[in-house]
Design a protein around this motif. Structure first.
Motif, short mmCIF file in Angstrom:
data_model
loop_
_atom_site.label_atom_id
_atom_site.label_comp_id
_atom_site.label_asym_id
_atom_site.label_seq_id
_atom_site.Cartn_x
_atom_site.Cartn_y
_atom_site.Cartn_z
N ARG A 287 8.76 6.38 1.16
CA ARG A 287 9.62 7.41 1.75
C ARG A 287 9.80 7.16 3.25
O ARG A 287 10.88 7.32 3.80
CB ARG A 287 8.99 8.79 1.52
CG ARG A 287 9.82 9.95 2.01
CD ARG A 287 10.96 10.23 1.05
NE ARG A 287 12.22 9.79 1.63
CZ ARG A 287 13.33 9.60 0.96
NH1 ARG A 287 13.37 9.76 -0.33
NH2 ARG A 287 14.43 9.21 1.54
N ALA A 288 8.72 6.76 3.92
CA ALA A 288 8.81 6.46 5.36
C ALA A 288 9.77 5.31 5.60
O ALA A 288 10.58 5.34 6.54
CB ALA A 288 7.43 6.14 5.92
N ILE A 289 9.70 4.28 4.76
CA ILE A 289 10.62 3.14 4.90
C ILE A 289 12.06 3.59 4.70
O ILE A 289 12.95 3.24 5.49
CB ILE A 289 10.25 2.02 3.90
CG1 ILE A 289 8.90 1.39 4.27
CG2 ILE A 289 11.34 0.95 3.84
CD1 ILE A 289 8.33 0.50 3.18
N LEU A 290 12.30 4.39 3.69
CA LEU A 290 13.67 4.88 3.43
C LEU A 290 14.17 5.73 4.60
O LEU A 290 15.30 5.55 5.07
CB LEU A 290 13.71 5.68 2.13
CG LEU A 290 13.64 4.89 0.84
CD1 LEU A 290 13.46 5.81 -0.36
CD2 LEU A 290 14.88 4.01 0.66
N PRO B 279 5.49 -5.55 7.45
CA PRO B 279 6.82 -6.01 7.07
C PRO B 279 6.91 -6.52 5.63
O PRO B 279 7.96 -6.36 4.98
CB PRO B 279 7.11 -7.13 8.07
CG PRO B 279 6.27 -6.80 9.26
CD PRO B 279 5.03 -6.15 8.71
N THR B 280 5.84 -7.10 5.13
CA THR B 280 5.90 -7.59 3.74
C THR B 280 6.02 -6.45 2.74
O THR B 280 6.54 -6.64 1.64
CB THR B 280 4.65 -8.44 3.41
OG1 THR B 280 3.48 -7.63 3.59
CG2 THR B 280 4.58 -9.67 4.29
N LEU B 281 5.56 -5.26 3.13
CA LEU B 281 5.66 -4.11 2.25
C LEU B 281 7.11 -3.68 2.05
O LEU B 281 7.50 -3.24 0.96
CB LEU B 281 4.83 -2.96 2.81
CG LEU B 281 4.37 -1.88 1.84
CD1 LEU B 281 3.59 -2.49 0.68
CD2 LEU B 281 3.52 -0.85 2.57
N VAL B 282 7.93 -3.80 3.10
CA VAL B 282 9.35 -3.44 2.98
C VAL B 282 10.02 -4.34 1.94
O VAL B 282 10.72 -3.85 1.04
CB VAL B 282 10.06 -3.56 4.35
CG1 VAL B 282 11.54 -3.20 4.22
CG2 VAL B 282 9.39 -2.69 5.40
N ALA B 283 9.77 -5.64 2.04
CA ALA B 283 10.35 -6.57 1.06
C ALA B 283 9.76 -6.34 -0.33
O ALA B 283 10.47 -6.45 -1.33
CB ALA B 283 10.10 -8.01 1.51
N HIS B 284 8.48 -6.01 -0.39
CA HIS B 284 7.84 -5.76 -1.68
C HIS B 284 8.50 -4.59 -2.41
O HIS B 284 8.78 -4.66 -3.60
CB HIS B 284 6.35 -5.48 -1.48
CG HIS B 284 5.64 -5.03 -2.71
ND1 HIS B 284 5.35 -5.89 -3.75
CD2 HIS B 284 5.20 -3.79 -3.08
CE1 HIS B 284 4.74 -5.20 -4.72
NE2 HIS B 284 4.64 -3.94 -4.32
#
Length: 198
Positions: free
Chosen positions: A14-17, A45-50
């Motif tokens: 949710r934070a990324i969105l 940053p790898t979590l965003v791509a994940h």
């Protein structure tokens, strides 16, 4: 007591969105990086791509347009071809309802900014707004050349959004809403139902 992993997952996602929506709207597609999103969301940053894959995938996940096409079409066209008078003004009022609300405006602005530099985002704008919204309006009004008319209306709405809400051209940016709705509506009415050049 530790939070379950699924709760952490949902919070980070949710934070990324949320952060990416703000960045896309503020900076546009080209000037928003996955690293910036990760930094703003305070995640690796790898979590965003994940979670989301590519930047385009993230953008498409973020852009939940604040428009219900069926409801907007009914609002504009109402009684079908018998309700032609004022269709342009009703469409202008509906556009302003979305764009004058900062929360609802954000995904629209983000999408338009992205469409200027990203072919896939441009296709998304065309498909969603023209094919699913403006073309059905022209068809239900039984306008001749509905595809062309939908394109004209789209050009006006995109240009208007850029001028009033992104570039902030004065006095358009601060002109009273009811006057803007009337003037924009007159142009949309002509594009929807007026005489076309031959």
């Amino acid at each position: 007591m530790a939070r379950p992993r699924s709760a952490d997952h949902d919070i980070k996602r949710r934070a990324i969105l949320d952060r990416s929506a703000a960045l896309f709207a503020q900076n546009g597609y080209d000037r928003t990086s996955m690293r910036q999103v990760a930094l703003a969301a305070e995640v690796d940053p790898t979590l965003v791509a994940h979670y989301f894959g590519t930047k385009l995938d993230l953008f498409l996940a973020v852009v939940e347009l604040p428009i219900d096409p069926a409801a907007l079409i009914d609002r504009v066209v109402g009684g079908g071809p018998d309700n032609r008078d004022g269709a342009g003004v009703r469409l202008a009022a509906a556009v302003l309802d979305v764009l004058d609300d900062e929360v609802r405006r954000r995904p629209v602005v983000g999408m338009i900014r992205a469409a200027t530099s990203e072919p896939e985002a441009a296709r998304l704008v065309r498909d969603f707004l023209t094919r699913n919204l403006l073309l059905p309006i022209a068809q239900r009004l039984e306008a001749d050349h509905p595809e062309y008319r939908a394109g004209l209306v789209m050009s006006q709405i995109v240009g208007f959004t850029l001028a009033r809400y992104i570039v902030g051209i004065e006095p358009l940016a601060t002109h009273p809403r009811e006057l803007v709705a009337a003037d924009l509506g007159a142009t949309l009415q002509r594009y929807l139902l007026g005489e076309l050049s031959r």
